[in-house]
Enzyme design. Structure first.
Site, PDB file in Angstrom:
ATOM      1  N   GLY A  58     -42.180 -10.343 -11.778  1.00 30.67           N
ATOM      2  CA  GLY A  58     -41.678 -10.008 -13.101  1.00 30.67           C
ATOM      3  C   GLY A  58     -40.280 -10.570 -13.248  1.00 30.67           C
ATOM      4  N   THR A  59     -39.889 -10.839 -14.469  1.00 30.89           N
ATOM      5  CA  THR A  59     -38.611 -11.531 -14.640  1.00 30.89           C
ATOM      6  C   THR A  59     -37.570 -10.682 -15.353  1.00 30.89           C
ATOM      7  OG1 THR A  59     -39.677 -12.716 -16.467  1.00 30.89           O
ATOM      8  CG2 THR A  59     -39.516 -13.846 -14.376  1.00 30.89           C
ATOM      9  N   THR A  60     -37.374 -10.807 -16.670  1.00 26.63           N
ATOM     10  CA  THR A  60     -36.151 -10.279 -17.282  1.00 26.63           C
ATOM     11  C   THR A  60     -36.367  -8.973 -18.049  1.00 26.63           C
ATOM     12  OG1 THR A  60     -35.390 -12.549 -17.494  1.00 26.63           O
ATOM     13  CG2 THR A  60     -34.191 -10.887 -18.733  1.00 26.63           C
ATOM     14  N   ALA A 237     -38.488 -18.868 -15.927  1.00 21.81           N
ATOM     15  CA  ALA A 237     -39.327 -17.751 -15.499  1.00 21.81           C
ATOM     16  C   ALA A 237     -39.394 -16.627 -16.524  1.00 21.81           C
ATOM     17  CB  ALA A 237     -38.821 -17.202 -14.167  1.00 21.81           C
TER      18      ALA A 237
END
Length: 290
Positions: A58-60, A237
């Site tokens: 998972g990113t942001t 990403a």
């Protein structure tokens, strides 16, 4: 008569085993560690010298406090190396009536930690008849992250962002609170806003320029989406809004009335406003100088 759970006597079938009757343990994680430690996240070990597997990340995640609550939002992309593993993953979850958590890091382990954290809070409330304080919830989550440290040292880290409405705050207008963590379980309270994940540097830059102390909920929601847009603009990403597939950020609000996830139609309307404004100014809104 003796059952497989160690119970004896008539009517033993269907009853809980003896460990479930031990008083004094209000933490489900602690109970699980005593009775079935192999079920806890972070229990797996890689061979010495082994490389961490390619897993979705998972990113942001961003969060903004406003007068009377807090908003948390997350993009929908999960990556696996240079590959988009999933375009519509959800990274923001309700943890109880007045709190939520967003995940960054190894997605599979992070989701397992979130589910266990939800059970942890529910277990405490059922046994004690009341909820933990917001700081108590953050401390419980920090303990769970610390337990995952062996996996983090092997490249499978979990870095959540926790936010909620403090029911015991002296000033209800300042009751929205945000907590960040590091991979060792360190817990830090953030003021006004924060972001975690691969695009967090760009998101925090946007939040720093746009945040104001007099924010209401709509302004906080718009600012979160602007920050995620900026993160997606510079971080591969982080996924930006996908209008063709109607995939928008997950946006949640926590205030005195509890947790509320905004409907996709509502978020989509804000996203369209952001994109329309970016057509005229691709760099997005700018801070107003005094």
């Amino acid at each position: 008569m003796t059952t497989s759970g160690g119970l004896t006597g008539p009517g033993a079938f269907g009853r809980l085993p003896q460990p479930f009757h031990q008083p004094g343990i209000t933490s489900f994680v602690e109970f699980l560690a005593l009775q079935a430690p192999d079920l806890l996240p972070g229990r797996l070990q890689m061979p010495a010298g082994g490389q961490p597997p390619e897993v979705p990340h998972g990113t942001t995640i961003v969060a903004v406090a406003y007068q009377g609550g807090v908003v948390m939002a997350g993009d929908r992309r999960a990556t696996m190396g240079n590959v988009i593993a999933q375009r519509d993953i959800e990274k923001v979850f309700q943890t109880d009536e007045h709190s939520c958590v967003g995940i960054a890091g190894s997605a599979g382990i992070a989701l397992e930690v979130v589910r266990l954290f939800q059970v942890e809070l529910e277990h405490y409330e059922k046994l004690q008849g009341t909820t933990l304080s917001l700081e108590g919830k953050a401390n419980r989550l920090a303990m769970m992250i610390r337990a995952n440290l062996p996996m983090a040292l092997q490249g499978l880290a979990v870095v959540p962002l926790f936010a909620g409405y403090d029911l015991f705050a002296d000033d209800p207008q300042r009751a929205g609170r945000i907590f960040s963590f590091d991979v060792t379980g360190g817990r830090y309270e953030e003021h006004s806003f924060h972001a975690v994940g691969s695009g967090s540097t760009f998101a925090r830059g946007a939040l720093k320029k746009l945040f104001r102390d007099d924010f209401d909920e709509p302004h906080a929601v718009r600012t979160c989406i602007e920050a995620l847009y900026d993160a997606a603009d510079d971080d591969s990403a982080t996924g930006g809004p996908d209008l063709t597939r109607r995939i928008y950020p997950v946006v949640a609000v926590v205030d005195a009335n509890g947790f509320r996830r905004l409907a996709d139609d509502t978020v989509g309307g804000v996203v369209e406003q952001v994109i329309a404004a970016r057509m005229a100014n691709p760099g997005g809104p700018v801070a107003v100088l005094p």
